[in-house]
Design a protein around this motif. Structure first.
Motif, PDB file in Angstrom:
ATOM      1  N   PRO A 115       0.817  -1.217   0.000  1.00 41.73           N
ATOM      2  CA  PRO A 115       0.000   0.000   0.000  1.00 41.73           C
ATOM      3  C   PRO A 115       0.853   1.270   0.000  1.00 41.73           C
ATOM      4  CG  PRO A 115      -0.926  -1.577   1.531  1.00 41.73           C
ATOM      5  CD  PRO A 115       0.400  -2.140   1.062  1.00 41.73           C
TER       6      PRO A 115
ATOM      7  N   LYS B  33       0.492   4.341  -2.574  1.00 45.60           N
ATOM      8  CA  LYS B  33       0.166   5.656  -2.010  1.00 45.60           C
ATOM      9  C   LYS B  33       1.157   6.715  -2.489  1.00 45.60           C
ATOM     10  CE  LYS B  33       0.402   5.599   2.433  1.00 45.60           C
ATOM     11  NZ  LYS B  33       0.249   5.615   3.887  1.00 45.60           N
ATOM     12  N   ASN B  34       2.395   6.334  -2.673  1.00 47.55           N
ATOM     13  CA  ASN B  34       3.452   7.280  -3.029  1.00 47.55           C
ATOM     14  C   ASN B  34       3.812   7.307  -4.514  1.00 47.55           C
ATOM     15  OD1 ASN B  34       4.091   8.419  -0.389  1.00 47.55           O
ATOM     16  ND2 ASN B  34       4.612   6.304   0.124  1.00 47.55           N
TER      17      ASN B  34
ATOM     18  N   ILE C  99      -5.933   8.012  -2.890  1.00 51.00           N
ATOM     19  CA  ILE C  99      -4.679   8.313  -2.193  1.00 51.00           C
ATOM     20  C   ILE C  99      -4.934   9.216  -0.994  1.00 51.00           C
ATOM     21  CG2 ILE C  99      -2.469   9.534  -2.412  1.00 51.00           C
ATOM     22  CD1 ILE C  99      -2.218   8.263  -5.199  1.00 51.00           C
TER      23      ILE C  99
ATOM     24  N   MET D  24      -5.960   7.007   1.670  1.00 52.90           N
ATOM     25  CA  MET D  24      -4.808   6.205   2.101  1.00 52.90           C
ATOM     26  C   MET D  24      -3.851   7.015   2.974  1.00 52.90           C
ATOM     27  SD  MET D  24      -4.039   4.054  -1.389  1.00 52.90           S
ATOM     28  CE  MET D  24      -2.930   2.819  -0.710  1.00 52.90           C
ATOM     29  N   GLN D  25      -3.897   8.324   2.887  1.00 45.59           N
ATOM     30  CA  GLN D  25      -3.042   9.178   3.724  1.00 45.59           C
ATOM     31  C   GLN D  25      -3.545   9.224   5.171  1.00 45.59           C
ATOM     32  OE1 GLN D  25      -0.233  10.292   2.655  1.00 45.59           O
ATOM     33  NE2 GLN D  25      -0.484  10.171   0.456  1.00 45.59           N
TER      34      GLN D  25
ATOM     35  N   ASP E  67      -6.511   0.437   2.688  1.00 49.26           N
ATOM     36  CA  ASP E  67      -5.170   0.429   2.103  1.00 49.26           C
ATOM     37  C   ASP E  67      -4.819  -0.930   1.495  1.00 49.26           C
ATOM     38  OD1 ASP E  67      -5.079   2.992   3.124  1.00 49.26           O
ATOM     39  OD2 ASP E  67      -3.315   2.652   4.378  1.00 49.26           O
TER      40      ASP E  67
END
Length: 163
Positions: free
Chosen positions: A36, A40-41, A69, A72-73, A86
Motif C-alpha cells: 500500500p 500511495k506514493n 490516495i 490512504m493518507q 489500504d
C-alpha cells in the motif's frame, strides 16, 4: 503393457498441457506485488484511473486516484477501516498486472463486503483492532464473511509478495 505405456504417455501429456494452461492463464508477466505504501506514493504507477471499493449489493464507491490516495493518507492507527482500505486498494491494483490465486481473489471480494458493512454505513465510531468487526465473522445476506483481520492478513501477505 503396451496399453499401460500409452496411458502413461497420455497422462504425461495431459499434465504438461495443464501446466501450460495454468501458466498462460495469468499472462506472460511475472511481477512482484507492491505494498500500500508504494501505491500511495506512486500515483503515476497506478494502472487504472478509478478504483471501486465495496460491493454493489451492499454499498460501494468509485474513487479517482487522487481521492483514493487522500484516504490512504489517513492514519490507520485507531480505525481498522483504513487498514482494510489500504490493503484492498493495493491488492486490486496488484491484480491488474500480477497473477492472483483464487484465495486472494476471494479475500478481495470478502474485503469489499467487509468495507460495505463497516465503512460506507458506519457512524463515526472507529473499528478497533479488538472490536467485533475486526475479530469475528460477520453475517452478510445468507452467508458469512471472516472478520476483518483474517481478510487483511491474506491481502497483506499477497501485497508484500508472501503468497
Amino acid at each position: 503393457m503396451r496399453y499401460l505405456t500409452k496411458i502413461l504417455v497420455l497422462t504425461a501429456c495431459l499434465i504438461a498441457l495443464s501446466g501450460v494452461a495454468a501458466a498462460s492463464s495469468c499472462g506472460s508477466n511475472e511481477c512482484t506485488p507492491k505494498s500500500p505504501g508504494y501505491w500511495k506514493n506512486h500515483p503515476e504507477a497506478w494502472p487504472v484511473q478509478t478504483i471501486t471499493i465495496g460491493n454493489t449489493g451492499y454499498g460501494y464507491k468509485t474513487y479517482t486516484v487522487d481521492e483514493a490516495i487522500a484516504i490512504m493518507q489517513h492514519p490507520v492507527k485507531g480505525d481498522k477501516v483504513y487498514t482494510m482500505f489500504d490493503a484492498l486498494i493495493a491488492a486490486k491494483l496488484n491484480g491488474v498486472n500480477c497473477c492472483q490465486s483464487y484465495d486472494v481473489k476471494n479475500k478481495i471480494k470478502e474485503g469489499d463486503l467487509w468495507m460495505s458493512m463497516y465503512y460506507f454505513d458506519k457512524d463515526e465510531t472507529p473499528i478497533k483492532a479488538s472490536g467485533f468487526a475486526w475479530q469475528n465473522r460477520t453475517k452478510v445476506g445468507c452467508g458469512e464473511i471472516p472478520g476483518g483481520e483474517a481478510i487483511y492478513m491474506t491481502l497483506d501477505a499477497y501485497n508484500n509478495g508472501l503468497l
